[in-house]
Enzyme design. Structure first.
Site, PDB file in Angstrom:
ATOM      1  N   ASP A   1       0.859  -1.178   0.000  1.00  0.00           N
ATOM      2  CA  ASP A   1       0.000   0.000   0.000  1.00  0.00           C
ATOM      3  C   ASP A   1       0.895   1.227   0.000  1.00  0.00           C
ATOM      4  O   ASP A   1       2.011   1.183  -0.501  1.00  0.00           O
ATOM      5  CB  ASP A   1      -0.897  -0.040   1.251  1.00  0.00           C
ATOM      6  CG  ASP A   1      -2.210   0.692   1.070  1.00  0.00           C
ATOM      7  OD1 ASP A   1      -2.188   1.931   0.958  1.00  0.00           O
ATOM      8  OD2 ASP A   1      -3.267   0.036   1.023  1.00  0.00           O
TER       9      ASP A   1
ATOM     10  N   HIS B   1      -4.130   6.275   3.539  1.00  0.00           N
ATOM     11  CA  HIS B   1      -4.670   4.975   3.158  1.00  0.00           C
ATOM     12  C   HIS B   1      -3.859   3.837   3.778  1.00  0.00           C
ATOM     13  O   HIS B   1      -4.413   2.910   4.383  1.00  0.00           O
ATOM     14  CB  HIS B   1      -4.677   4.862   1.633  1.00  0.00           C
ATOM     15  CG  HIS B   1      -5.470   3.715   1.109  1.00  0.00           C
ATOM     16  ND1 HIS B   1      -4.908   2.487   0.839  1.00  0.00           N
ATOM     17  CD2 HIS B   1      -6.787   3.590   0.802  1.00  0.00           C
ATOM     18  CE1 HIS B   1      -5.835   1.656   0.382  1.00  0.00           C
ATOM     19  NE2 HIS B   1      -6.983   2.305   0.354  1.00  0.00           N
TER      20      HIS B   1
ATOM     21  N   SER C   1     -11.397  -1.089   0.490  1.00  0.00           N
ATOM     22  CA  SER C   1     -10.037  -1.116   1.043  1.00  0.00           C
ATOM     23  C   SER C   1     -10.026  -1.493   2.505  1.00  0.00           C
ATOM     24  O   SER C   1      -9.108  -2.153   2.986  1.00  0.00           O
ATOM     25  CB  SER C   1      -9.379   0.260   0.918  1.00  0.00           C
ATOM     26  OG  SER C   1      -8.768   0.441  -0.317  1.00  0.00           O
TER      27      SER C   1
END
Length: 423
Positions: free
Chosen positions: A188, A216, A367
């Protein structure tokens, strides 16, 4: 009946029921139960829209997102023959020997670099496209020139939930804590120094400027191993975080993800979360297959581009556990993308996660469902072992709460995992 079939499934795994396909990917045996930037923002308003209207909006957003990325970084990114974004002027190939490199060079394809991923048994060769030649045309020419190699563009993959980079934010550092079990893996953005993950995250960069903290990556990490203010699905476990974005305009590429998988495989990671989505890619497929042969289980989000979007990868690869997201009423998110298969669902709306060194927010997107499934799976699969895959998957299937049509279905897979997590 579920328990009888689950027992049969376990026997299938223990008797060598991991079946390679032609591309070499490991297949999870079938479970025969009865019937900001590159980020797509949360779209709670879609729940009130007719399905066709919602799908049209999502399709437009996806195309606009790709167009905006190419427009912002024309020197680094271009489209391939299908319109997907890729690293400008670069082709990647595997199965290339010295004679093939010489043949390519003679045709004008300059060698950029050659890298051996020993843990995956892969050699990655990158070629520069001759000046004035489009990526699509060059790919066809090099594939014809090297028919025994696998040639592709270096596709770029998008995070499947909100949260951009955190310039200047402190990165979390590891102190080696987290118990004796194998660490979990994360591919990620970088992970910020939030107290919920402090001391248990080791990071490595696979793009320019990486590792760089991101919202994120921090959120997904906290949902995996967070303890304290944010409770992850596998609290307190160690985490190896591979940042494939950094501050690189062409970050999130297939080659960066392949190198990240190589690092995680070398460290004997048993379960890896990839909440990124993009197209099928020959290099990525080969890297996923090689990691699976090492016993790594990969959990991937189906993305947020809607059910009418092209199938999401790596979630669509055989043996990868594809995860969709649901809201508080256990309804699939209207923006949830699709894969060639869906295996599990998990909370994906108003999920509580860390987003920076001192921040916690409620987030939406597939996600944030994927790490919840990965964390639960890691509790049953603490070390990479082909023989242990069957029992671990069986336990996870039996743990799932059936949703939608009775038994496994195309929307929710085997059902809801970790239904109270992230709340």
């Amino acid at each position: 009946m579920r328990y009888v079939i689950a027992a049969l499934l376990t026997l299938c795994f223990l008797s060598g029921g991991v079946i390679p396909r032609a591309a070499g990917q490991v297949a999870l045996p079938p479970v025969g139960l009865p019937d900001r930037g590159r980020i797509l923002p949360g779209l709670p308003d879609l729940a009130a829209e007719p399905l066709t209207v919602a799908e049209d909006k999502l399709r437009t957003l996806r195309l606009d997102r790709i167009a905006a990325l190419v427009r912002r970084h024309p020197d680094a990114i271009e489209r391939d023959a299908r319109g997907d974004p890729a690293v400008r002027g670069v082709l990647v190939a595997i199965g290339v020997d010295t004679a093939m490199v010489a043949r390519a060079r003679a045709a004008g394809f300059a060698l950029i670099d050659r890298e051996r991923l020993d843990s995956l048994g892969l050699d990655i060769v990158r070629f520069r496209v001759p000046d004035g030649r489009s990526l699509a045309r060059a790919q066809k020419q090099l594939a014809r020139l090297l028919p025994d190699a696998e040639v592709d563009v270096d596709h770029i993959y998008f995070a499947s939930g909100p949260g951009g980079a955190l310039p200047g934010a402190a990165l979390v550092a590891t102190t080696g804590a987290g118990g004796g079990a194998a660490p979990l893996g994360l591919i990620d953005g970088g992970v910020a120094a939030h107290p919920s993950v402090a001391g248990r995250v080791e990071q490595r960069g696979f793009a320019r400027g990486a590792p760089t903290a991101s919202e994120h990556g921090t959120a997904v990490a906290s949902l995996l191993v967070g303890a304290g203010a944010v409770q992850g699905a596998a609290p307190g476990r160690r985490l190896l975080a591979a940042d494939v974005y950094g501050n690189d305009p062409a970050g999130g590429s297939a080659s960066a993800i392949a190198r990240a998988l190589g690092w995680l495989a070398a460290r004997r990671v048993a379960v890896t979360t990839i909440s990124l989505v993009g197209p099928d890619n020959k290099l990525l497929a080969a890297a996923v297959a090689a990691a699976q042969r090492k016993g790594m289980l990969i959990v991937a989000a189906v993305g947020n581009d809607g059910p009418a979007a092209p199938p999401a990868y790596p979630a669509s690869y055989r043996g990868v556990l594809a995860v969709t997201g649901v809201d508080a009423r256990a309804r699939v998110l209207p923006e949830a993308g699709r894969a060639l298969h869906v295996d599990f669902a998990a909370p994906g709306d108003a999920v509580r996660a860390a987003t920076g060194p001192a921040s916690i927010e409620r987030l939406r997107g597939t996600s944030f469902a994927a790490p919840l499934v990965a964390g639960r799976l890691a509790l049953h699969y603490p070390a990479a072992s082909i023989a242990a895959i069957g029992p671990a998957i069986t336990v996870l299937v039996m743990e799932a709460r059936d949703l939608g049509r009775k038994g496994r279905d195309k929307i929710y897979g085997h059902g809801l995992i970790c239904g109270d997590c992230g709340r």
